[in-house]
Design a protein around this motif. Structure first.
Motif, PDB file in Angstrom:
ATOM      1  N   ARG A 126       0.727  -1.288   0.049  1.00  0.00           N
ATOM      2  CA  ARG A 126      -0.064   0.054   0.017  1.00  0.00           C
ATOM      3  C   ARG A 126       0.820   1.256  -0.042  1.00  0.00           C
ATOM      4  NH1 ARG A 126      -5.118   1.091   3.906  1.00  0.00           N
ATOM      5  NH2 ARG A 126      -3.601   2.105   5.593  1.00  0.00           N
ATOM      6  N   VAL A 127       2.037   1.265   0.810  1.00  0.00           N
ATOM      7  CA  VAL A 127       2.679   2.649   0.929  1.00  0.00           C
ATOM      8  C   VAL A 127       3.643   2.608  -0.373  1.00  0.00           C
ATOM      9  CG1 VAL A 127       4.974   1.735   1.991  1.00  0.00           C
ATOM     10  CG2 VAL A 127       4.273   3.885   2.270  1.00  0.00           C
ATOM     11  N   GLN A 128       4.127   1.530  -0.916  1.00  0.00           N
ATOM     12  CA  GLN A 128       4.719   1.525  -2.402  1.00  0.00           C
ATOM     13  C   GLN A 128       3.857   2.180  -3.509  1.00  0.00           C
ATOM     14  OE1 GLN A 128       5.885  -2.548  -2.675  1.00  0.00           O
ATOM     15  NE2 GLN A 128       7.969  -1.833  -2.218  1.00  0.00           N
ATOM     16  N   GLN A 129       2.421   1.732  -3.568  1.00  0.00           N
ATOM     17  CA  GLN A 129       1.538   2.424  -4.402  1.00  0.00           C
ATOM     18  C   GLN A 129       1.485   3.891  -4.094  1.00  0.00           C
ATOM     19  OE1 GLN A 129       0.184   1.075  -7.183  1.00  0.00           O
ATOM     20  NE2 GLN A 129      -0.135   3.151  -7.432  1.00  0.00           N
ATOM     21  N   ALA A 130       1.485   4.283  -3.047  1.00  0.00           N
ATOM     22  CA  ALA A 130       1.066   5.616  -2.502  1.00  0.00           C
ATOM     23  C   ALA A 130       2.302   6.518  -2.986  1.00  0.00           C
ATOM     24  CB  ALA A 130       0.794   5.911  -1.052  1.00  0.00           C
ATOM     25  N   LEU A 131       3.440   5.967  -2.776  1.00  0.00           N
ATOM     26  CA  LEU A 131       4.719   6.452  -3.149  1.00  0.00           C
ATOM     27  C   LEU A 131       5.057   6.741  -4.433  1.00  0.00           C
ATOM     28  CD1 LEU A 131       7.363   5.075  -0.619  1.00  0.00           C
ATOM     29  CD2 LEU A 131       6.521   7.478  -0.552  1.00  0.00           C
ATOM     30  N   LYS A 132       4.699   5.694  -5.398  1.00  0.00           N
ATOM     31  CA  LYS A 132       4.470   5.852  -6.706  1.00  0.00           C
ATOM     32  C   LYS A 132       3.578   6.759  -7.146  1.00  0.00           C
ATOM     33  CE  LYS A 132       4.007   2.994 -10.719  1.00  0.00           C
ATOM     34  NZ  LYS A 132       3.578   1.456 -11.205  1.00  0.00           N
ATOM     35  N   ASP A 133       2.377   6.858  -6.648  1.00  0.00           N
ATOM     36  CA  ASP A 133       1.370   7.932  -6.853  1.00  0.00           C
ATOM     37  C   ASP A 133       1.758   9.432  -6.788  1.00  0.00           C
ATOM     38  OD1 ASP A 133      -0.486   5.859  -7.502  1.00  0.00           O
ATOM     39  OD2 ASP A 133      -1.546   6.118  -5.605  1.00  0.00           O
ATOM     40  N   ILE A 134       2.666   9.714  -5.802  1.00  0.00           N
ATOM     41  CA  ILE A 134       3.248  10.927  -5.712  1.00  0.00           C
ATOM     42  C   ILE A 134       4.374  11.135  -6.513  1.00  0.00           C
ATOM     43  CG2 ILE A 134       2.199  11.420  -3.421  1.00  0.00           C
ATOM     44  CD1 ILE A 134       4.868  11.031  -2.120  1.00  0.00           C
ATOM     45  N   GLY A 135       4.996  10.270  -7.081  1.00  0.00           N
ATOM     46  CA  GLY A 135       6.112  10.330  -8.249  1.00  0.00           C
ATOM     47  C   GLY A 135       7.317   9.812  -8.090  1.00  0.00           C
ATOM     48  N   ILE A 136       7.225   8.761  -6.910  1.00  0.00           N
ATOM     49  CA  ILE A 136       8.654   7.951  -6.961  1.00  0.00           C
ATOM     50  C   ILE A 136       8.534   6.860  -7.950  1.00  0.00           C
ATOM     51  CG2 ILE A 136       9.886   6.657  -5.165  1.00  0.00           C
ATOM     52  CD1 ILE A 136       9.541   9.596  -4.240  1.00  0.00           C
ATOM     53  N   ASN A 137       9.914   6.882  -8.450  1.00  0.00           N
ATOM     54  CA  ASN A 137       9.879   5.663  -9.444  1.00  0.00           C
ATOM     55  C   ASN A 137      10.566   4.531  -8.807  1.00  0.00           C
ATOM     56  OD1 ASN A 137       8.638   6.927 -11.625  1.00  0.00           O
ATOM     57  ND2 ASN A 137      10.189   8.216 -11.895  1.00  0.00           N
ATOM     58  N   ASP A 138      10.654   3.261  -9.247  1.00  0.00           N
ATOM     59  CA  ASP A 138      11.426   2.293  -8.612  1.00  0.00           C
ATOM     60  C   ASP A 138      11.176   1.957  -7.262  1.00  0.00           C
ATOM     61  OD1 ASP A 138      12.897  -0.134  -8.946  1.00  0.00           O
ATOM     62  OD2 ASP A 138      14.815   1.276  -8.775  1.00  0.00           O
ATOM     63  N   VAL A 139       9.968   2.091  -6.984  1.00  0.00           N
ATOM     64  CA  VAL A 139       9.503   1.831  -5.527  1.00  0.00           C
ATOM     65  C   VAL A 139       9.995   0.651  -4.766  1.00  0.00           C
ATOM     66  CG1 VAL A 139       7.493   3.596  -5.597  1.00  0.00           C
ATOM     67  CG2 VAL A 139       7.296   1.060  -6.070  1.00  0.00           C
ATOM     68  N   ASP A 140      10.122  -0.379  -5.383  1.00  0.00           N
ATOM     69  CA  ASP A 140      10.507  -1.773  -4.903  1.00  0.00           C
ATOM     70  C   ASP A 140      11.912  -1.515  -4.256  1.00  0.00           C
ATOM     71  OD1 ASP A 140       8.365  -3.200  -5.320  1.00  0.00           O
ATOM     72  OD2 ASP A 140       9.043  -3.744  -7.305  1.00  0.00           O
ATOM     73  N   ALA A 141      12.962  -0.809  -5.310  1.00  0.00           N
ATOM     74  CA  ALA A 141      14.305  -0.549  -4.533  1.00  0.00           C
ATOM     75  C   ALA A 141      14.209   0.441  -3.669  1.00  0.00           C
ATOM     76  CB  ALA A 141      15.142  -0.319  -5.732  1.00  0.00           C
ATOM     77  N   PHE A 142      13.290   1.537  -3.854  1.00  0.00           N
ATOM     78  CA  PHE A 142      13.370   2.723  -2.784  1.00  0.00           C
ATOM     79  C   PHE A 142      13.040   2.549  -1.468  1.00  0.00           C
ATOM     80  CE2 PHE A 142      11.224   6.834  -1.518  1.00  0.00           C
ATOM     81  CZ  PHE A 142      12.713   7.361  -1.513  1.00  0.00           C
ATOM     82  N   TYR A 143      11.659   1.578  -1.383  1.00  0.00           N
ATOM     83  CA  TYR A 143      11.412   1.353   0.046  1.00  0.00           C
ATOM     84  C   TYR A 143      10.597   0.100  -0.067  1.00  0.00           C
ATOM     85  CZ  TYR A 143       9.279   1.396   4.741  1.00  0.00           C
ATOM     86  OH  TYR A 143       8.809   1.293   5.893  1.00  0.00           O
ATOM     87  N   GLY A 144      11.117  -0.829   0.588  1.00  0.00           N
ATOM     88  CA  GLY A 144      10.162  -2.395   0.833  1.00  0.00           C
ATOM     89  C   GLY A 144      10.782  -2.887   2.031  1.00  0.00           C
ATOM     90  N   HIS A 145      10.315  -4.215   2.216  1.00  0.00           N
ATOM     91  CA  HIS A 145      10.450  -4.943   3.391  1.00  0.00           C
ATOM     92  C   HIS A 145      12.127  -5.438   3.805  1.00  0.00           C
ATOM     93  CE1 HIS A 145       9.004  -8.441   6.202  1.00  0.00           C
ATOM     94  NE2 HIS A 145       9.695  -7.583   6.758  1.00  0.00           N
ATOM     95  N   LEU A 146      12.678  -5.501   2.721  1.00  0.00           N
ATOM     96  CA  LEU A 146      13.988  -5.891   2.670  1.00  0.00           C
ATOM     97  C   LEU A 146      14.964  -4.993   2.487  1.00  0.00           C
ATOM     98  CD1 LEU A 146      13.530  -9.664   1.448  1.00  0.00           C
ATOM     99  CD2 LEU A 146      13.570  -8.894   3.945  1.00  0.00           C
ATOM    100  N   GLN A 147      14.815  -4.140   1.618  1.00  0.00           N
ATOM    101  CA  GLN A 147      15.621  -2.854   1.583  1.00  0.00           C
ATOM    102  C   GLN A 147      14.951  -1.731   1.328  1.00  0.00           C
ATOM    103  OE1 GLN A 147      17.472  -3.794  -2.441  1.00  0.00           O
ATOM    104  NE2 GLN A 147      15.637  -3.915  -3.607  1.00  0.00           N
ATOM    105  N   GLN A 148      15.783  -0.453   1.446  1.00  0.00           N
ATOM    106  CA  GLN A 148      15.354   0.848   1.556  1.00  0.00           C
ATOM    107  C   GLN A 148      16.361   1.817   1.208  1.00  0.00           C
ATOM    108  OE1 GLN A 148      13.271   0.975   5.262  1.00  0.00           O
ATOM    109  NE2 GLN A 148      14.919   1.596   6.328  1.00  0.00           N
ATOM    110  N   ASP A 149      15.716   2.940   0.609  1.00  0.00           N
ATOM    111  CA  ASP A 149      16.770   4.220   0.353  1.00  0.00           C
ATOM    112  C   ASP A 149      17.585   4.476   2.034  1.00  0.00           C
ATOM    113  OD1 ASP A 149      17.400   6.377  -1.887  1.00  0.00           O
ATOM    114  OD2 ASP A 149      17.366   7.162   0.125  1.00  0.00           O
ATOM    115  N   PRO A 150      18.812   4.929   1.722  1.00  0.00           N
ATOM    116  CA  PRO A 150      19.345   5.312   2.982  1.00  0.00           C
ATOM    117  C   PRO A 150      18.471   6.420   3.761  1.00  0.00           C
ATOM    118  CG  PRO A 150      20.939   5.142   1.334  1.00  0.00           C
ATOM    119  CD  PRO A 150      19.687   5.069   0.778  1.00  0.00           C
TER     120      PRO A 150
END
Length: 212
Positions: free
Chosen positions: A23-47
């Protein structure tokens, strides 16, 4: 379990409080974040998420970085917070009652990777839905990453909980939904349980007879 359990350390997200990464990945995508799987996920996230969870950047600095990452300087604080808070679902009925029962039998602690924005939302949710002033009454002590300057899976955070409270690792059970956090705790000799859906905290305690 090899040694009798005297202490239990609980994670918060997807152990006590339901969260939804999709749900948060979709919401971040909706506000313009690309490549959300790498940007924020359960096992990895942006610094930037690690920095926010350690309290090393403010909510305002986090929002500024989200605007930069989305390429949209016009995103409002409210839009960003709404997207970021969309991960938060709520507390399953019976979880708070269970925690109070567990506290009668064990020394219990909360250890959560969290951040200023989610913390404020959850404190408001607990007050609004349960008339609770936070989670303090449910545990002997609570540890929120953004107040400690440390976050799981750092060994230093687990060691701090053990040492500050005089806990023996072998007598301590850690319940979390993240494999990397579980692995870190195991390296210190802590007993662990990895919570995975559709399992629940209530089912776990019932089938293991941990409440007598």
């Amino acid at each position: 379990m090899s040694t009798a359990i005297k202490n239990i350390i609980f994670d918060y997200g997807n152990v006590i409080f339901a969260i939804d990464f999709k749900r948060v990945q979709q919401a971040l995508k909706d506000i313009g974040i690309n490549d959300v799987d790498a940007f924020y996920g359960h096992l990895q996230q942006d610094p930037i998420f690690d920095l926010l969870e350690r309290g090393q950047i403010t909510a305002a600095e986090f929002r500024a970085r989200i605007r930069e990452r989305a390429g949209n300087p016009d995103l409002t604080d409210e839009q960003i917070d709404k997207a970021w808070n969309s991960i938060l679902i709520g507390i399953a009925e019976g979880n708070h009652d269970l925690l109070l029962r567990v506290k009668e039998h064990y020394r219990t602690f909360l250890l959560s990777n969290i951040n200023e924005i989610h913390y404020n939302y959850i404190m408001d949710y607990l007050k609004r839905e349960f008339d609770f002033e936070g989670n303090d009454h449910l545990f002997e002590k609570v540890y929120y990453s953004h107040f400690t300057g440390l976050r799981k899976p750092e060994h230093a955070l687990f060691k701090r909980v053990l040492e500050e409270n005089g806990l023996e690792a072998s007598e301590t059970l850690f319940i979390d939904d993240s494999p990397q956090h579980i692995a870190s705790a195991q390296q210190l000799g802590i007993q662990t349980f990895l919570m995975t859906a559709p399992d629940t905290l209530q089912k776990y305690f019932e089938r293991n007879g941990l409440l007598g």
